[in-house]
Design a protein around this motif. Sequence first.
Motif, PDB file in Angstrom:
ATOM      1  N   GLY B  29       0.817  -1.206   0.000  1.00  0.00           N
ATOM      2  CA  GLY B  29       0.000   0.000   0.000  1.00  0.00           C
ATOM      3  C   GLY B  29       0.850   1.254   0.000  1.00  0.00           C
ATOM      4  N   ALA B  30       1.837   1.304   0.887  1.00  0.00           N
ATOM      5  CA  ALA B  30       2.678   2.497   0.993  1.00  0.00           C
ATOM      6  C   ALA B  30       3.460   2.725  -0.295  1.00  0.00           C
ATOM      7  CB  ALA B  30       3.611   2.366   2.191  1.00  0.00           C
ATOM      8  N   ALA B  31       3.975   1.634  -0.883  1.00  0.00           N
ATOM      9  CA  ALA B  31       4.758   1.782  -2.117  1.00  0.00           C
ATOM     10  C   ALA B  31       3.869   2.304  -3.248  1.00  0.00           C
ATOM     11  CB  ALA B  31       5.371   0.437  -2.503  1.00  0.00           C
ATOM     12  N   LEU B  32       2.675   1.729  -3.378  1.00  0.00           N
ATOM     13  CA  LEU B  32       1.769   2.184  -4.428  1.00  0.00           C
ATOM     14  C   LEU B  32       1.390   3.644  -4.215  1.00  0.00           C
ATOM     15  CD1 LEU B  32      -0.767  -0.723  -5.088  1.00  0.00           C
ATOM     16  CD2 LEU B  32       0.977   0.178  -6.604  1.00  0.00           C
ATOM     17  N   LEU B  33       1.104   3.979  -2.958  1.00  0.00           N
ATOM     18  CA  LEU B  33       0.692   5.342  -2.654  1.00  0.00           C
ATOM     19  C   LEU B  33       1.817   6.318  -2.983  1.00  0.00           C
ATOM     20  CD1 LEU B  33      -1.728   6.875  -1.594  1.00  0.00           C
ATOM     21  CD2 LEU B  33      -0.775   6.729   0.700  1.00  0.00           C
ATOM     22  N   ALA B  34       3.047   5.947  -2.615  1.00  0.00           N
ATOM     23  CA  ALA B  34       4.194   6.800  -2.925  1.00  0.00           C
ATOM     24  C   ALA B  34       4.320   6.971  -4.433  1.00  0.00           C
ATOM     25  CB  ALA B  34       5.464   6.189  -2.332  1.00  0.00           C
ATOM     26  N   LEU B  35       4.163   5.855  -5.170  1.00  0.00           N
ATOM     27  CA  LEU B  35       4.268   5.903  -6.625  1.00  0.00           C
ATOM     28  C   LEU B  35       3.227   6.874  -7.204  1.00  0.00           C
ATOM     29  CD1 LEU B  35       5.580   4.487  -9.158  1.00  0.00           C
ATOM     30  CD2 LEU B  35       3.562   3.023  -9.151  1.00  0.00           C
ATOM     31  N   VAL B  36       1.990   6.746  -6.723  1.00  0.00           N
ATOM     32  CA  VAL B  36       0.906   7.591  -7.239  1.00  0.00           C
ATOM     33  C   VAL B  36       1.195   9.058  -6.924  1.00  0.00           C
ATOM     34  CG1 VAL B  36      -1.519   8.183  -6.954  1.00  0.00           C
ATOM     35  CG2 VAL B  36      -0.841   5.792  -7.163  1.00  0.00           C
ATOM     36  N   LEU B  37       1.605   9.341  -5.690  1.00  0.00           N
ATOM     37  CA  LEU B  37       1.822  10.735  -5.297  1.00  0.00           C
ATOM     38  C   LEU B  37       3.005  11.336  -6.046  1.00  0.00           C
ATOM     39  CD1 LEU B  37       1.059  10.565  -1.466  1.00  0.00           C
ATOM     40  CD2 LEU B  37      -0.394  11.351  -3.343  1.00  0.00           C
ATOM     41  N   VAL B  38       4.087  10.552  -6.185  1.00  0.00           N
ATOM     42  CA  VAL B  38       5.253  11.063  -6.911  1.00  0.00           C
ATOM     43  C   VAL B  38       4.878  11.348  -8.364  1.00  0.00           C
ATOM     44  CG1 VAL B  38       7.499  10.396  -7.836  1.00  0.00           C
ATOM     45  CG2 VAL B  38       6.993  10.039  -5.407  1.00  0.00           C
ATOM     46  N   THR B  39       4.115  10.414  -8.969  1.00  0.00           N
ATOM     47  CA  THR B  39       3.671  10.635 -10.349  1.00  0.00           C
ATOM     48  C   THR B  39       2.822  11.906 -10.430  1.00  0.00           C
ATOM     49  OG1 THR B  39       3.576   8.244 -10.551  1.00  0.00           O
ATOM     50  CG2 THR B  39       2.604   9.527 -12.317  1.00  0.00           C
ATOM     51  N   ALA B  40       1.945  12.076  -9.447  1.00  0.00           N
ATOM     52  CA  ALA B  40       1.077  13.258  -9.466  1.00  0.00           C
ATOM     53  C   ALA B  40       1.893  14.538  -9.443  1.00  0.00           C
ATOM     54  CB  ALA B  40       0.120  13.217  -8.265  1.00  0.00           C
ATOM     55  N   PRO B  44       3.369  16.019 -14.563  1.00  0.00           N
ATOM     56  CA  PRO B  44       3.084  17.228 -15.346  1.00  0.00           C
ATOM     57  C   PRO B  44       4.349  18.025 -15.637  1.00  0.00           C
ATOM     58  CG  PRO B  44       1.534  17.000 -13.527  1.00  0.00           C
ATOM     59  CD  PRO B  44       2.613  15.993 -13.306  1.00  0.00           C
ATOM     60  N   LEU B  45       5.328  17.990 -14.700  1.00  0.00           N
ATOM     61  CA  LEU B  45       6.578  18.713 -14.939  1.00  0.00           C
ATOM     62  C   LEU B  45       7.383  18.050 -16.048  1.00  0.00           C
ATOM     63  CD1 LEU B  45       7.628  19.306 -11.216  1.00  0.00           C
ATOM     64  CD2 LEU B  45       6.381  20.852 -12.739  1.00  0.00           C
ATOM     65  N   LEU B  46       7.435  16.713 -16.013  1.00  0.00           N
ATOM     66  CA  LEU B  46       8.284  15.986 -16.955  1.00  0.00           C
ATOM     67  C   LEU B  46       7.639  15.867 -18.324  1.00  0.00           C
ATOM     68  CD1 LEU B  46       9.533  13.081 -14.652  1.00  0.00           C
ATOM     69  CD2 LEU B  46      10.812  15.096 -15.406  1.00  0.00           C
ATOM     70  N   TRP B  47       6.348  15.520 -18.346  1.00  0.00           N
ATOM     71  CA  TRP B  47       5.717  15.167 -19.615  1.00  0.00           C
ATOM     72  C   TRP B  47       4.546  16.073 -19.966  1.00  0.00           C
ATOM     73  CZ3 TRP B  47       5.933  10.706 -16.074  1.00  0.00           C
ATOM     74  CH2 TRP B  47       7.164  10.037 -16.151  1.00  0.00           C
ATOM     75  N   GLY B  48       4.376  17.154 -19.236  1.00  0.00           N
ATOM     76  CA  GLY B  48       3.247  18.041 -19.480  1.00  0.00           C
ATOM     77  C   GLY B  48       3.198  18.508 -20.931  1.00  0.00           C
ATOM     78  N   ASP B  49       4.316  18.909 -21.465  1.00  0.00           N
ATOM     79  CA  ASP B  49       4.348  19.407 -22.841  1.00  0.00           C
ATOM     80  C   ASP B  49       4.105  18.280 -23.836  1.00  0.00           C
ATOM     81  OD1 ASP B  49       4.829  21.887 -21.870  1.00  0.00           O
ATOM     82  OD2 ASP B  49       7.016  21.725 -22.040  1.00  0.00           O
ATOM     83  N   ALA B  50       4.746  17.146 -23.572  1.00  0.00           N
ATOM     84  CA  ALA B  50       4.592  16.000 -24.484  1.00  0.00           C
ATOM     85  C   ALA B  50       3.132  15.571 -24.541  1.00  0.00           C
ATOM     86  CB  ALA B  50       5.472  14.843 -24.007  1.00  0.00           C
TER      87      ALA B  50
END
Lengths: 332, 651
Positions: B29-40, B44-50
């Motif tokens: 749960g914690a790993a998935l949650l971290a993954l989701v939050l980091v992606t959030a 947008p910073l990394l791939w927002g333009d793409a």
Amino acid sequence: MPLTTPTPTAAPPAGLAPHRWLRFAVRRSGRLLVSLWVLVTAAFLMIHLVPGDPVRASLGPTASAELVAARRESLGLDQPLWVQYATYLRDLLTGDLGTSFGSQLPVADTIAQRLPATATLALLAFLVAVLVAVPVGVAVAVATRRGRAPRTELGFASTSVFLATIPDFLLAVALVWVFGVTLGWLPIAGQDGAASFVLPVLALAVGPAAVLARIVRVEMLAVLETDYVRTARAKRLPPAAVHLGHALPNAVTASLTLGGLLLGQLVAGTVLVESVFAWPGLGSTVVESILAKDYPLVQGTVLVYGVGVLVVNTMVDVALAVLDPRSTIGES
Amino acid sequence: MPARLPAPTRRPASARLPAILRTPLGVTGAALLALVLVTAVLAPLLWGDAAEAVDTAAMLQGPSADHWAGTDNLGRDLLFRTLVATRLSVALALAATALAVTVGLLLGTASLLLGPRAGRLVTAGVNIAVAFPGLLLALSFAVIFGVGQVGSVLAIGLSGAPAFARLCQTLVAGVATRDYLAAARLAGVGRLRILLRHVLPDVGGPLVVNVTIGAGGALLSFAGLSFLGLGVQAPAYDWGRLMQDGLDRIYLDPLAALLPGFAVVVAGLAFNLTGEAVARTFSIDSISGVSLLAGGALRTRRRPDAGGLPGQDATPSADVPLDAGPDLVLDVADLVVTVPTPAGRVRPVRGVTFQVARGEAVGVVGESGSGKTLTALAVARLLEPPTTVTARRLSFQGRDLLTGDHRTLLGTELAMVFQDPASSFNPVRRMGGQLAEGARHHLGLSRRQARDRAVDRLRSVRIGDPDRRAGQYPHEFSGGMRQRAMIGLGLMGSPALIVADEPTTALDVTVQRQVLDLLAEVRERDAVALLLISHDVSVVADVCDRVLVMYAGRVVEDLPAAGLATSARHPYTRALVAAVPHLETDLDRPLAVIPGRPVDPADLAAGCPFAPRCPLADARCRAEDPELVDGVACWRPGEDLPSAVPEEATA
């Protein structure tokens, strides 16, 4: 221990039994009427809570002032609020749910035409969920109690959690892809013959079935440890008679309360699943009418869904009362 | 005993975090949650333009090397769009959750904030709202607030509020009656202050768990609303929106719908699993410390190695009569009950040997945890795995109970009377049917015959108007009537032995006498033997011919009931007898008690288990466990006790 609370020192005379049912019926229908009144009032107020002028919002900024005024008058929106409320209630009692902004057809007709498809879907899904969940829950409880078969338990727990977590409309999309697109076994849109029911019913039933099976298992485990099940075993009845005759009725009464909530959710879940399968039911009507700001149609459909949920909840309580004589005594 | 459990210890939430991370559920749960939050945060910073890059040359394409998940109607990359949509999807879900929790808290604590009368009104409203599914409420609110992001946050937040309000009501109701709140109220502390300082910290744990799980729910609801076209509107996009756009093209590019769907499931799971893990850590914390001594709750049946095909009927050929005399109803030798516990295998019954002759009444006395109830359930074959029963000999009516299936024999000739008559009958079935079913099954009686017999047996246990009573439910019977009905149930067959486990403990003193008299009457009428388990020495002395005194899972003395007061030789028996107050007991002096505590079967030292509490104990008693010889298991039987032991011990 549900039993230890009220230990009546003297048993009531048997002549009281019909009165108890009467009291239950009066109390339960009282609650139903209050809920209905809240629902109807909420549906009525909905249109008045829309910020600004709902008629203007519905007709759009380009509509002429005369048209808006005429529409307001035809809806009775120029009347005082309490007059509108009284009219609304009176119309409701005669089955008049108003006229759709869009189609100009009576809302009641649209609902009558759309409701059967939705009701069939919800009912079938509920039947499937119960018919799968109860036997599975009972079997898993009997097999895994007292730490037996830990692997079965782990498998059941993880599978059911996973299935219960997937929302019905996502499952619907996944089912469409697997059985409709990839395998091509089943139709994925519209209502056309028995095969077209399979995927929507599955999409609706899987989640509630998983939750219900977990509830049944937990309740069954608790009931299997009770004194009266030990008494049944002391009578040396065959295991099936102990599990199905003595434990199951008690486990089911406890499961029913939560199962009723699931059924209510299932009724609402049809909206999303119908959208996936282009099902010709009430779900697409409610979405389209919200998007089109067709307020009379929204009011009518929301009212129908709400009444559906209330009817389901009442039926659950009646079923409980039949199954468990104690539940008619009264609730605190 | 359960009342004495230590209160769950409170530790700050920070101290629990590592414990959560130690479970597989928590880690996932914690790993998935971290993954989701980091992606959030990062997507947008990394791939927002793409994600916004329009490519008219690659519109509506399926998966390819350039666009792994295909492209949409403007040629935008769907993988990037799915990743970038994480931020909006999660942010909207969290906003809706925050709204739901705030409104829910206000509604749920209304009784504290506004006083009981207004609180009751709010509670009634919440109860009605909770009955409606969240989606239906959300749709209604969407009508009022309009479609779009703000409207959807309001709709989903408000539709989630009743559930949180209900939760808060339940939690607050649990706290509100506690003494320190009453004290704070008396001290004139304001309502809001009580709520913030005293109530919220106490209900915080469950609330956090449900908020986490609620956020997962809000995420799914939002995806649903957007999928219906009522949530996020173009050009903005969240997962639900992407799914809606993708569904039309499921034949061409299944990933267009499946990828955002997968993202929704992963994010929903992340919140749910984390919440579940926190919840489990909390509940484990509150129940740890429960001892495993509660022998009465443990039941089991067949020795796993002792064969016995399930469903096999008791045929005469399978029942080899043992060499025991025909006058023995029950013959038990070296009975051992083993219970697996997390700390290893524990033996609450350690080699019990006794016999019950036809028509004899044998009492079993001892403190809680001495193994007397387990002994009774073991001889009645009512213990179930994983508890195991072994014995050198266990025969009932001359038949070996350790092998074969003796369902009919036990069902007709062995009657059980349990401690709590209130819980020993099935609450949802009529009494007559509960009495009749065994007879129908074992004796092949018709429904009519079995019912007639049930009515007759109810009459014979002095239940007035038995015909009407047979049609009633257990809750319509009084406690004493239920216990008499339980004896009547045992009389449906032709019992040779009644095993009664504390049959009068749960009853009124006035009713106890009736039940004991009834048992005595039944015994005399049909020469039925009785095995009476009781912690009450005076009841046993009154009813029984012979007494077995149990201590720490063994019989320490076997003597005639008449000799209890005068010729008991084991120090424990004598202490038990001395602890019974008589009419002539001097009430100005403290009542006699046995010093020390009963032994925990999980923690047995060498030597006589009673030695630590025994005034006679010497070095030998502490080193060697005495066997039952000549009816007593003691190295110094019958020796004079130091006078006034109990008084000294309590002084």
